[in-house]
Design a protein around this motif. Structure first.
Motif, PDB file in Angstrom:
ATOM      1  N   GLU A 132       0.821  -1.214   0.000  1.00 32.92           N
ATOM      2  CA  GLU A 132       0.000   0.000   0.000  1.00 32.92           C
ATOM      3  C   GLU A 132       0.853   1.261   0.000  1.00 32.92           C
ATOM      4  O   GLU A 132       0.565   2.222  -0.713  1.00 32.92           O
ATOM      5  N   ALA A 133       1.926   1.256   0.780  1.00 35.49           N
ATOM      6  CA  ALA A 133       2.793   2.430   0.843  1.00 35.49           C
ATOM      7  C   ALA A 133       3.468   2.688  -0.499  1.00 35.49           C
ATOM      8  O   ALA A 133       3.640   3.840  -0.911  1.00 35.49           O
ATOM      9  N   GLY A 134       3.830   1.610  -1.191  1.00 34.33           N
ATOM     10  CA  GLY A 134       4.425   1.775  -2.511  1.00 34.33           C
ATOM     11  C   GLY A 134       3.464   2.418  -3.489  1.00 34.33           C
ATOM     12  O   GLY A 134       3.835   3.334  -4.245  1.00 34.33           O
ATOM     13  N   HIS A 135       2.203   1.972  -3.467  1.00 31.81           N
ATOM     14  CA  HIS A 135       1.198   2.578  -4.341  1.00 31.81           C
ATOM     15  C   HIS A 135       0.954   4.037  -3.941  1.00 31.81           C
ATOM     16  O   HIS A 135       0.832   4.920  -4.806  1.00 31.81           O
ATOM     17  N   TYR A 136       0.862   4.279  -2.632  1.00 34.16           N
ATOM     18  CA  TYR A 136       0.616   5.639  -2.127  1.00 34.16           C
ATOM     19  C   TYR A 136       1.738   6.581  -2.562  1.00 34.16           C
ATOM     20  O   TYR A 136       1.478   7.674  -3.085  1.00 34.16           O
ATOM     21  N   LEU A 137       2.979   6.171  -2.378  1.00 31.66           N
ATOM     22  CA  LEU A 137       4.119   7.005  -2.761  1.00 31.66           C
ATOM     23  C   LEU A 137       4.149   7.222  -4.271  1.00 31.66           C
ATOM     24  O   LEU A 137       4.416   8.334  -4.741  1.00 31.66           O
ATOM     25  N   ALA A 138       3.866   6.186  -5.036  1.00 32.70           N
ATOM     26  CA  ALA A 138       3.814   6.336  -6.493  1.00 32.70           C
ATOM     27  C   ALA A 138       2.747   7.350  -6.888  1.00 32.70           C
ATOM     28  O   ALA A 138       2.922   8.123  -7.845  1.00 32.70           O
ATOM     29  N   GLY A 139       1.639   7.367  -6.144  1.00 34.05           N
ATOM     30  CA  GLY A 139       0.591   8.350  -6.405  1.00 34.05           C
ATOM     31  C   GLY A 139       1.042   9.768  -6.079  1.00 34.05           C
ATOM     32  O   GLY A 139       0.742  10.705  -6.829  1.00 34.05           O
ATOM     33  N   LEU A 140       1.771   9.940  -4.966  1.00 30.86           N
ATOM     34  CA  LEU A 140       2.294  11.261  -4.639  1.00 30.86           C
ATOM     35  C   LEU A 140       3.133  11.805  -5.792  1.00 30.86           C
ATOM     36  O   LEU A 140       3.051  12.992  -6.134  1.00 30.86           O
ATOM     37  N   LEU A 141       3.947  10.951  -6.377  1.00 36.93           N
ATOM     38  CA  LEU A 141       4.818  11.372  -7.481  1.00 36.93           C
ATOM     39  C   LEU A 141       4.004  11.640  -8.742  1.00 36.93           C
ATOM     40  O   LEU A 141       4.170  12.681  -9.394  1.00 36.93           O
ATOM     41  N   ALA A 142       3.108  10.704  -9.085  1.00 35.73           N
ATOM     42  CA  ALA A 142       2.340  10.837 -10.324  1.00 35.73           C
ATOM     43  C   ALA A 142       1.379  12.020 -10.282  1.00 35.73           C
ATOM     44  O   ALA A 142       1.106  12.645 -11.312  1.00 35.73           O
ATOM     45  N   GLY A 143       0.857  12.332  -9.093  1.00 34.60           N
ATOM     46  CA  GLY A 143      -0.132  13.395  -8.981  1.00 34.60           C
ATOM     47  C   GLY A 143       0.431  14.742  -8.574  1.00 34.60           C
ATOM     48  O   GLY A 143      -0.327  15.708  -8.422  1.00 34.60           O
ATOM     49  N   MET A 144       1.746  14.838  -8.422  1.00 36.64           N
ATOM     50  CA  MET A 144       2.324  16.067  -7.876  1.00 36.64           C
ATOM     51  C   MET A 144       2.160  17.264  -8.798  1.00 36.64           C
ATOM     52  O   MET A 144       1.876  18.381  -8.350  1.00 36.64           O
TER      53      MET A 144
END
Length: 421
Positions: free
Chosen positions: A257-269
């Motif tokens: 979950e943390a990996g997906h969450y962090l990937a989202g922070l990057l993709a949505g920044m």
């Protein structure tokens, strides 16, 4: 006998909270309270921007105001006065969709559907000046970061601020000096997302109030000095399940979950940059040499990246988002983080490889607004009404600056041309 009074605190886009002082008895029955919807169209200096819900055409109507009684606290330094955060609601009793606090709470509910609870910890850099009239007189005579001498100079203020926050249930974990004139920082204990944002917006406001009592001025402006550091409003975030941090294991490995969450922070920044850096001045803080990133990157305990992973201990494993400025409302920043993180969870996004070219982030407010308005996913996660209302205020902010720049002859131009041409 003193009449009990209540400070109503209503979240907006620019100041964090605005409000009224009313007799406490009026806050018991919410139907007796109202607030003008022009709130969502006021700039930091009260220029009015028309928004879909509040404009010249509809006469800037009132909305009913409902106190969130879970946020009511006594203010011991103001005898006979308490404070409560209140939400504007529509005719159906639901919070107005353009409210940043409503968007944040809606996102928290979506995380709950995944059996996750996002936890946030805010930290703020800020400026202290000796008076409001002359912001060129910073508090203190030196600029050293982590200076014990400067802490001694400001200890009375820091101690009273920390004590006041403790009295209203807000824990300030640290207060220290930063590198710059009158430059300081405080960090807040982590808490569930909405409570953390409520605490952050109050800490900022109550620090300003305390400084004003002492004839000082506290500012969260991103960049008042062109040749000095800018003020960051970094946010640490993690994910809980059943009260346990599940961001990483005991070996420092990210959970799925943390990996997906962090990937989202990057993709949505890029799409959320307007929420993290909502003013023209916000972008003058952006400088990689000052540890403020221009790309959506991440790294392990690396302050040069946008997302700094801190995985030394499973109980405190988290990611520090370093792009937000101190000038941005905690509600906007928290909403931006949770929306991007949820995108990653929703889409099962994966982290970019070491050979991936990091995505550049918008470099000015106009570019940030373009990315925000063109985002295909933000309306679903933060609401179409919020997106339309917030974008209208940011467009107006950018246009006012462009008009000022067009009609203002700068000292650079005068020095360069007036005497030599």
């Amino acid at each position: 006998m003193t009449v009990p009074m209540t400070q109503l605190e209503v979240p907006d886009y620019d100041l964090g909270i605005r409000g009224k002082l009313v007799r406490t008895e009026k806050t018991v029955d919410p139907t007796r309270l109202a607030f003008c919807t022009i709130l969502y169209g006021l700039s930091v200096v009260d220029e009015v921007s028309d928004t879909p819900v509040s404009n010249a055409g509809n006469g800037y109507p009132d909305a009913r105001l409902v106190p969130d009684q879970s946020t009511r606290v006594a203010l011991p330094w103001r005898p006979g006065t308490d404070a409560v955060i209140a939400d504007m609601v529509g005719a159906d009793g639901a919070p107005l969709a353009m409210s940043p606090r409503n968007s944040l709470r809606s996102l928290v509910d979506r995380y709950a559907e995944l059996d996750l609870e996002p936890v946030l910890g805010f930290e703020y850099e800020f400026w202290l000046f000796q008076d409001r009239e002359d912001p060129r007189r910073p508090l203190g005579s030196t600029e050293n970061a982590y200076s014990l001498s400067r802490i001694a100079e400001s200890q009375s203020l820091a101690t009273e601020f920390i004590d006041r926050m403790h009295a209203v249930g807000i824990e300030i974990e640290m207060f220290h000096t930063e590198l710059g004139p009158g430059f300081f920082e405080f960090t807040m204990a982590p808490a569930p997302a909405c409570q953390a944002a409520d605490a952050a917006v109050r800490a900022r406001q109550y620090l300003r109030d305390l400084c004003a009592e002492r004839g000082l001025h506290a500012s969260f402006m991103a960049k008042p000095f062109g040749d000095k550091s800018g003020a960051g409003g970094h946010v640490h975030s993690s994910l809980n399940r059943n009260g346990k941090n599940i961001f990483a294991d005991d070996h420092g490995r990210l959970s799925v979950e943390a990996g997906h969450y962090l990937a989202g922070l990057l993709a949505g920044m890029a799409d959320t940059t307007a929420m993290l850096n909502p003013y023209v001045n916000s972008f003058k803080r952006i400088d990689p040499e000052m540890f403020t990133p221009v790309h959506a990157t991440y790294g392990h305990d690396d302050r040069s990246t946008a997302c700094r992973l801190i995985l030394n201990d499973a109980k405190s494993a988290r990611v520090e988002h370093r792009r937000p400025g101190a000038d941005a409302s905690p509600y906007l920043v928290a909403t931006a983080l949770l929306a991007a993180g949820f995108l990653g969870l929703q889409e099962n996004l994966t982290l970019p490889g070491s050979d991936a070219v990091p995505a550049p982030l918008p470099g000015d407010l106009t570019a940030a607004i373009d990315a925000f308005e063109n985002s295909p996913w933000l309306p679903d996660l933060v609401g179409k009404a919020f997106c339309a209302s917030f974008a209208a205020t940011r467009r107006a902010e950018a246009q006012r600056y462009a008009q000022w720049l067009k009609t203002t002859i700068t000292s650079w131009e005068l020095t360069r041309h007036l005497e030599h041409q």
